[in-house]
Design a protein around this motif. Structure first.
Motif, PDB file in Angstrom:
ATOM      1  N   LEU A  72       0.875  -1.167   0.000  1.00  0.00           N
ATOM      2  CA  LEU A  72       0.000   0.000   0.000  1.00  0.00           C
ATOM      3  C   LEU A  72       0.914   1.218   0.000  1.00  0.00           C
ATOM      4  O   LEU A  72       1.687   1.419   0.937  1.00  0.00           O
ATOM      5  CB  LEU A  72      -0.907   0.010   1.239  1.00  0.00           C
ATOM      6  N   ALA A  73       0.871   2.006  -1.083  1.00  0.00           N
ATOM      7  CA  ALA A  73       1.715   3.198  -1.215  1.00  0.00           C
ATOM      8  C   ALA A  73       0.859   4.437  -0.976  1.00  0.00           C
ATOM      9  O   ALA A  73      -0.141   4.645  -1.664  1.00  0.00           O
ATOM     10  CB  ALA A  73       2.344   3.244  -2.601  1.00  0.00           C
ATOM     11  N   VAL A  74       1.255   5.240   0.015  1.00  0.00           N
ATOM     12  CA  VAL A  74       0.460   6.408   0.410  1.00  0.00           C
ATOM     13  C   VAL A  74       1.287   7.672   0.204  1.00  0.00           C
ATOM     14  O   VAL A  74       2.354   7.825   0.795  1.00  0.00           O
ATOM     15  CB  VAL A  74       0.044   6.314   1.898  1.00  0.00           C
ATOM     16  N   ASP A  75       0.804   8.555  -0.659  1.00  0.00           N
ATOM     17  CA  ASP A  75       1.501   9.824  -0.883  1.00  0.00           C
ATOM     18  C   ASP A  75       0.503  10.823  -1.455  1.00  0.00           C
ATOM     19  O   ASP A  75      -0.259  10.475  -2.348  1.00  0.00           O
ATOM     20  CB  ASP A  75       2.674   9.633  -1.856  1.00  0.00           C
ATOM     21  N   ASN A 102      -3.947   9.799   0.574  1.00  0.00           N
ATOM     22  CA  ASN A 102      -3.731  10.382   1.901  1.00  0.00           C
ATOM     23  C   ASN A 102      -3.924   9.317   2.991  1.00  0.00           C
ATOM     24  O   ASN A 102      -4.360   8.200   2.696  1.00  0.00           O
ATOM     25  CB  ASN A 102      -4.643  11.594   2.132  1.00  0.00           C
ATOM     26  N   GLY A 103      -3.602   9.698   4.206  1.00  0.00           N
ATOM     27  CA  GLY A 103      -3.676   8.765   5.328  1.00  0.00           C
ATOM     28  C   GLY A 103      -5.083   8.253   5.599  1.00  0.00           C
ATOM     29  O   GLY A 103      -5.272   7.086   5.928  1.00  0.00           O
ATOM     30  N   ASP A 125       4.409   8.469   2.692  1.00  0.00           N
ATOM     31  CA  ASP A 125       5.112   9.738   2.759  1.00  0.00           C
ATOM     32  C   ASP A 125       4.963  10.257   4.188  1.00  0.00           C
ATOM     33  O   ASP A 125       3.960  10.000   4.852  1.00  0.00           O
ATOM     34  CB  ASP A 125       4.452  10.703   1.765  1.00  0.00           C
ATOM     35  N   TYR A 126       5.960  10.968   4.677  1.00  0.00           N
ATOM     36  CA  TYR A 126       5.873  11.523   6.030  1.00  0.00           C
ATOM     37  C   TYR A 126       4.988  12.766   6.044  1.00  0.00           C
ATOM     38  O   TYR A 126       4.087  12.881   6.868  1.00  0.00           O
ATOM     39  CB  TYR A 126       7.271  11.877   6.569  1.00  0.00           C
ATOM     40  N   CYS A 127       5.245  13.692   5.128  1.00  0.00           N
ATOM     41  CA  CYS A 127       4.512  14.967   5.119  1.00  0.00           C
ATOM     42  C   CYS A 127       3.300  14.906   4.206  1.00  0.00           C
ATOM     43  O   CYS A 127       3.446  14.909   2.991  1.00  0.00           O
ATOM     44  CB  CYS A 127       5.414  16.092   4.623  1.00  0.00           C
ATOM     45  N   MET A 128       2.124  14.836   4.804  1.00  0.00           N
ATOM     46  CA  MET A 128       0.885  14.865   4.017  1.00  0.00           C
ATOM     47  C   MET A 128      -0.123  15.717   4.777  1.00  0.00           C
ATOM     48  O   MET A 128      -0.130  15.723   6.001  1.00  0.00           O
ATOM     49  CB  MET A 128       0.317  13.447   3.843  1.00  0.00           C
ATOM     50  N   PRO A 129      -0.989  16.411   4.052  1.00  0.00           N
ATOM     51  CA  PRO A 129      -2.028  17.202   4.726  1.00  0.00           C
ATOM     52  C   PRO A 129      -3.057  16.280   5.363  1.00  0.00           C
ATOM     53  O   PRO A 129      -3.263  15.160   4.907  1.00  0.00           O
ATOM     54  CB  PRO A 129      -2.642  18.020   3.595  1.00  0.00           C
ATOM     55  N   GLY A 130      -3.676  16.743   6.428  1.00  0.00           N
ATOM     56  CA  GLY A 130      -4.732  15.952   7.080  1.00  0.00           C
ATOM     57  C   GLY A 130      -4.172  14.971   8.077  1.00  0.00           C
ATOM     58  O   GLY A 130      -4.376  15.101   9.274  1.00  0.00           O
ATOM     59  N   MET A 131      -3.433  13.998   7.594  1.00  0.00           N
ATOM     60  CA  MET A 131      -2.836  12.994   8.475  1.00  0.00           C
ATOM     61  C   MET A 131      -1.435  12.698   7.963  1.00  0.00           C
ATOM     62  O   MET A 131      -1.269  12.313   6.812  1.00  0.00           O
ATOM     63  CB  MET A 131      -3.680  11.712   8.455  1.00  0.00           C
ATOM     64  N   PHE A 142       3.448   9.727   9.894  1.00  0.00           N
ATOM     65  CA  PHE A 142       3.733   9.330  11.275  1.00  0.00           C
ATOM     66  C   PHE A 142       2.436   8.977  12.006  1.00  0.00           C
ATOM     67  O   PHE A 142       2.370   7.985  12.731  1.00  0.00           O
ATOM     68  CB  PHE A 142       4.491  10.452  12.004  1.00  0.00           C
ATOM     69  N   GLU A 143       1.398   9.775  11.803  1.00  0.00           N
ATOM     70  CA  GLU A 143       0.102   9.486  12.446  1.00  0.00           C
ATOM     71  C   GLU A 143      -0.477   8.173  11.918  1.00  0.00           C
ATOM     72  O   GLU A 143      -1.030   7.380  12.691  1.00  0.00           O
ATOM     73  CB  GLU A 143      -0.874  10.642  12.211  1.00  0.00           C
ATOM     74  N   LEU A 144      -0.328   7.942  10.609  1.00  0.00           N
ATOM     75  CA  LEU A 144      -0.786   6.692  10.014  1.00  0.00           C
ATOM     76  C   LEU A 144      -0.027   5.515  10.646  1.00  0.00           C
ATOM     77  O   LEU A 144      -0.629   4.511  11.031  1.00  0.00           O
ATOM     78  CB  LEU A 144      -0.555   6.732   8.498  1.00  0.00           C
ATOM     79  N   LEU A 145       1.275   5.672  10.776  1.00  0.00           N
ATOM     80  CA  LEU A 145       2.115   4.643  11.404  1.00  0.00           C
ATOM     81  C   LEU A 145       1.615   4.321  12.811  1.00  0.00           C
ATOM     82  O   LEU A 145       1.460   3.152  13.176  1.00  0.00           O
ATOM     83  CB  LEU A 145       3.566   5.149  11.469  1.00  0.00           C
ATOM     84  N   LYS A 146       1.347   5.370  13.607  1.00  0.00           N
ATOM     85  CA  LYS A 146       0.908   5.155  14.991  1.00  0.00           C
ATOM     86  C   LYS A 146      -0.410   4.380  15.045  1.00  0.00           C
ATOM     87  O   LYS A 146      -0.583   3.515  15.891  1.00  0.00           O
ATOM     88  CB  LYS A 146       0.797   6.481  15.741  1.00  0.00           C
ATOM     89  N   ILE A 147      -1.331   4.680  14.125  1.00  0.00           N
ATOM     90  CA  ILE A 147      -2.621   3.985  14.106  1.00  0.00           C
ATOM     91  C   ILE A 147      -2.428   2.521  13.718  1.00  0.00           C
ATOM     92  O   ILE A 147      -2.980   1.616  14.339  1.00  0.00           O
ATOM     93  CB  ILE A 147      -3.615   4.697  13.168  1.00  0.00           C
ATOM     94  N   VAL A 148      -1.609   2.277  12.695  1.00  0.00           N
ATOM     95  CA  VAL A 148      -1.373   0.905  12.234  1.00  0.00           C
ATOM     96  C   VAL A 148      -0.690   0.078  13.330  1.00  0.00           C
ATOM     97  O   VAL A 148      -0.976  -1.104  13.496  1.00  0.00           O
ATOM     98  CB  VAL A 148      -0.526   0.910  10.934  1.00  0.00           C
ATOM     99  N   LYS A 149       0.195   0.710  14.101  1.00  0.00           N
ATOM    100  CA  LYS A 149       0.981  -0.021  15.105  1.00  0.00           C
ATOM    101  C   LYS A 149       0.303  -0.128  16.472  1.00  0.00           C
ATOM    102  O   LYS A 149       0.878  -0.691  17.394  1.00  0.00           O
ATOM    103  CB  LYS A 149       2.364   0.643  15.276  1.00  0.00           C
TER     104      LYS A 149
END
Length: 141
Positions: free
Chosen positions: A8-11, A36-37, A69-75, A78-85
């Motif tokens: 899953l590629a998110v950018d 996006n996230g 991607d680390y820098c994305m608007p909205g989420m 890093f926030e996506l990572l925290k939710i997944v983990k």
């Protein structure tokens, strides 16, 4: 025959997303993209899909790797990572790789400390994907 890697590629940047998708496909990975996230979470079955959303939880496919991607608007990635983990997440075993165009050691360390498998500089290169595939396949066995 080895199992095809589903990534899953998110950018939020279309060009970056297409680049990551193309490189992954060259490396014979199955690729799903999200812009996006929040879309990524919906795809993973972790978001709050709208009742009219065509992405039903039944359509959630198993992904073996998330590249965000680390820098994305909205989420942010890093926030996506925290939710997944999160402990409650059924995806916490899925490796997450963070991509960023900025090389900020504190950011890198924060992501790795929060469970990111790797932190890579943009743009993603074919050699990065080969290294990644090795990591992910080792991670799963």
């Amino acid at each position: 025959m080895e199992e095809e890697l589903h990534v899953l590629a998110v950018d939020d940047n279309l060009i970056d997303r297409k680049l990551v998708e193309r490189i992954l496909k060259i490396s014979s990975c199955k690729v799903t993209t999200a812009e996006n996230g929040l879309r990524a979470l919906e795809y993973l079955g972790l978001g709050d899909p709208q009742p009219t959303d065509s992405l039903s939880t039944n359509s959630v496919m198993k992904v073996n790797l998330i590249i965000t991607d680390y820098c994305m608007p909205g989420m942010t990635g890093f926030e996506l990572l925290k939710i997944v983990k999160q402990e409650s997440s059924n995806l916490k075993e899925v490796p997450v790789v963070i991509l960023s165009s900025e090389n900020i050691p504190t950011r890198i360390n924060k992501c790795l400390a929060s469970g990111a498998q790797m932190f890579m500089q943009k743009p993603l290169k074919l050699s990065d994907v080969e290294k990644l595939k090795g990591h992910v396949l080792n991670y799963r066995s």
